[in-house]
Design a protein around this motif. Sequence first.
Motif, PDB file in Angstrom:
ATOM      1  N   GLU A 129       0.828  -1.214   0.000  1.00 13.04           N
ATOM      2  CA  GLU A 129       0.000   0.000   0.000  1.00 13.04           C
ATOM      3  C   GLU A 129       0.858   1.258   0.000  1.00 13.04           C
ATOM      4  O   GLU A 129       0.580   2.212  -0.735  1.00 13.04           O
ATOM      5  CB  GLU A 129      -0.905  -0.014   1.233  1.00 13.04           C
ATOM      6  N   ARG A 130       1.910   1.236   0.800  1.00 11.41           N
ATOM      7  CA  ARG A 130       2.732   2.440   0.966  1.00 11.41           C
ATOM      8  C   ARG A 130       3.543   2.747  -0.283  1.00 11.41           C
ATOM      9  O   ARG A 130       3.679   3.913  -0.684  1.00 11.41           O
ATOM     10  CB  ARG A 130       3.685   2.255   2.165  1.00 11.41           C
ATOM     11  N   ILE A 131       4.100   1.720  -0.934  1.00  3.26           N
ATOM     12  CA  ILE A 131       5.020   1.941  -2.054  1.00  3.26           C
ATOM     13  C   ILE A 131       4.297   1.949  -3.402  1.00  3.26           C
ATOM     14  O   ILE A 131       4.576   2.790  -4.266  1.00  3.26           O
ATOM     15  CB  ILE A 131       6.127   0.860  -2.054  1.00  3.26           C
ATOM     16  N   ALA A 132       3.357   1.012  -3.581  1.00  3.26           N
ATOM     17  CA  ALA A 132       2.760   0.827  -4.904  1.00  3.26           C
ATOM     18  C   ALA A 132       1.442   1.566  -5.096  1.00  3.26           C
ATOM     19  O   ALA A 132       1.189   2.124  -6.167  1.00  3.26           O
ATOM     20  CB  ALA A 132       2.552  -0.672  -5.174  1.00  3.26           C
ATOM     21  N   TYR A 133       0.579   1.582  -4.067  1.00  2.00           N
ATOM     22  CA  TYR A 133      -0.769   2.105  -4.254  1.00  2.00           C
ATOM     23  C   TYR A 133      -0.944   3.555  -3.837  1.00  2.00           C
ATOM     24  O   TYR A 133      -1.682   4.305  -4.476  1.00  2.00           O
ATOM     25  CB  TYR A 133      -1.774   1.244  -3.488  1.00  2.00           C
TER      26      TYR A 133
END
Length: 301
Positions: free
Chosen positions: A87-91
Amino acid sequence: MQEIINGLAVGGIYGLLAVAFSVVYGVLGMVNFAFGEIFMFGAFGGLVASQTNSVIAGNNVEGAALPAWLAIFIGVIVGSVVGWLIERIAYRPLRNAPILSMLITAIAVSMLLRAVATFLFGAAQVPVERPDLGDPLIILGARVQRIDVVVLTVAVLVTLAFWAVIRFTPIGRAIRATAEDKDAARLMGIGVDRVISTTFILGSAMAAIAGLLYSQRYGFAAATMGFLPGLKALVAAVLGGIGSIPGAFVGGLVLGISEEFAAAYVPQGSAYRDVIAFGILVIILWLRPQGLLGRREVQKV
């Protein structure tokens, strides 16, 4: 009765994973295809932790392996951390991007995690030692493996606990408010980014628990083990009504029982049980698009 009980056990696993799909869809309006790989990393996290003895107590010291409960806890933590990182890096950078961009990213993340797992653990199945729980139980004439009772019991209890968190706790109210209207929630002082991260962590913990139960029931872990259960859990979420926690879990149970009956009574049903799952999806989308317990969405103009 034998098929019903077997179906409830495997359906409980589908239901846990379906709840993860459902709650993230309810908040973000997107399908996180990487939950199948979080399912897999949870299983491997528990497996690696359960085999950890030399690091803690020296070389091959008998009885030095981590306790089962601690290995399970580590597996859940591994899955939760992987979900948070996704969630933090990709979304999060794509939060305001078109939904198609997030969908393509979710598929890419799923493939990337599968490749990482293949590199770390190999492409072959890794045996998982199944717990010796004793002789099967006889329930209404059916032979019930004790592991199936454990799987279904854990799945029901975890789902009820998750539902209670969403329903009765402050973070649960914040999650429901964010799912209803992000802008209004933000105006009310709710940290939307924090709520979305928490939702991913909770959903990933559910997926990791499902992966741990799956590896214990079937006795293996593999880099590709989350692909089909992930797709079937998505079918279960749609079947029950995506966005509804009780509906997603009930959808998993219905799908599991349907598969077992197909395998038992349809000619060559074992070879076509996967077709049954996606056939059910087509029928549900045709007859009742909102699912069994879902609500019809009003199209905004």
